[in-house]
Design an enzyme around this catalytic site. Sequence first.
Site, PDB file in Angstrom:
ATOM      1  N   SER A 120      35.941  42.041  49.990  1.00 23.84           N
ATOM      2  CA  SER A 120      35.259  42.475  48.199  1.00 23.84           C
ATOM      3  C   SER A 120      34.867  43.473  48.659  1.00 23.84           C
ATOM      4  O   SER A 120      34.969  44.491  49.281  1.00 23.84           O
ATOM      5  CB  SER A 120      34.324  41.164  47.377  1.00 23.84           C
ATOM      6  N   ASP A 122      40.731  38.111  44.573  1.00 25.31           N
ATOM      7  CA  ASP A 122      38.923  38.839  45.713  1.00 25.31           C
ATOM      8  C   ASP A 122      38.758  37.464  46.946  1.00 25.31           C
ATOM      9  O   ASP A 122      38.407  36.642  46.851  1.00 25.31           O
ATOM     10  CB  ASP A 122      37.535  38.691  44.809  1.00 25.31           C
TER      11      ASP A 122
END
Length: 277
Positions: free
Chosen positions: A27, A152
């Site tokens: 991320s 993600d």
Amino acid sequence: MRGSHSAGLVVALIQAGIDVQWTVGISSGATNASNYVTRDVWRAHASFTTFAQDRRFGGLRSLARGNGIFNAEFIYQQSGLPLESLPFDWDGFAGSNREWKIGAFDADSGETVYWGRKDSPTLGDLLNRVQASAAMPVLMPMVRFDGHTYVDGAIGSSGGIALDAAQADGFEKFFVVLTQQRSFVKAPEGHDRFLRRYFRKYPAVYEALRTRHERYNRTRDEVLELEKAGRAYVFAPEIKPVSNGERRLAVLEASYRAGYEQAQRELPAIREFLGLA
């Protein structure tokens, strides 16, 4: 934007000449890890502070156009090109021998994937993977390439702390960078009915979101146990982190500065842990 605190650490490590040869990020950590590998102090700072002031960065208009509340196409693709607002040092990356990995979640298979250098032979390949690693569900579009759909990596196997990637590569000591305070315990996601409906075509994403708190808390507990055993150094914010959607420059600069100053205080202990004292 919680990565603003970690960016302060990245800059402090680079300035101190601390050159870790193996790095993994998920991320916002994918951006920080990539900037660390290139040793680009300017980009490490700007990525989580001044860059957010760009009018193309995102907002409700971007969301309405289908680009996400954060305009991922601009943030992770356009801006990283040469002569753009946040150019990535591709020559520095390609010329480095440091190992680099970033993680994402395969929305089709439900598997966590970690990419390394061999998976990113061009700048475009790297930008695709960093975008995929940071594609926050709902708030950003999913990323599609090579016949797969990604979101993600924080919802994946480790809950967002990439300890499993380092262990898989045979490491037994770990320098761990958290974006939450060490006392943070993740609660269940909530909004179950909405998420189930939103990801009806991707049930693996819904299930991963539903259970992410379990994996995050389990990995966090493992990291803290490793710390007690002297096998991990944990760098975690001393202050409450900013929100994911924070864009006010003064707040982001304060977060960055807090991370930088904390890192400066901890540099002697970091050097000792890494065997550099």
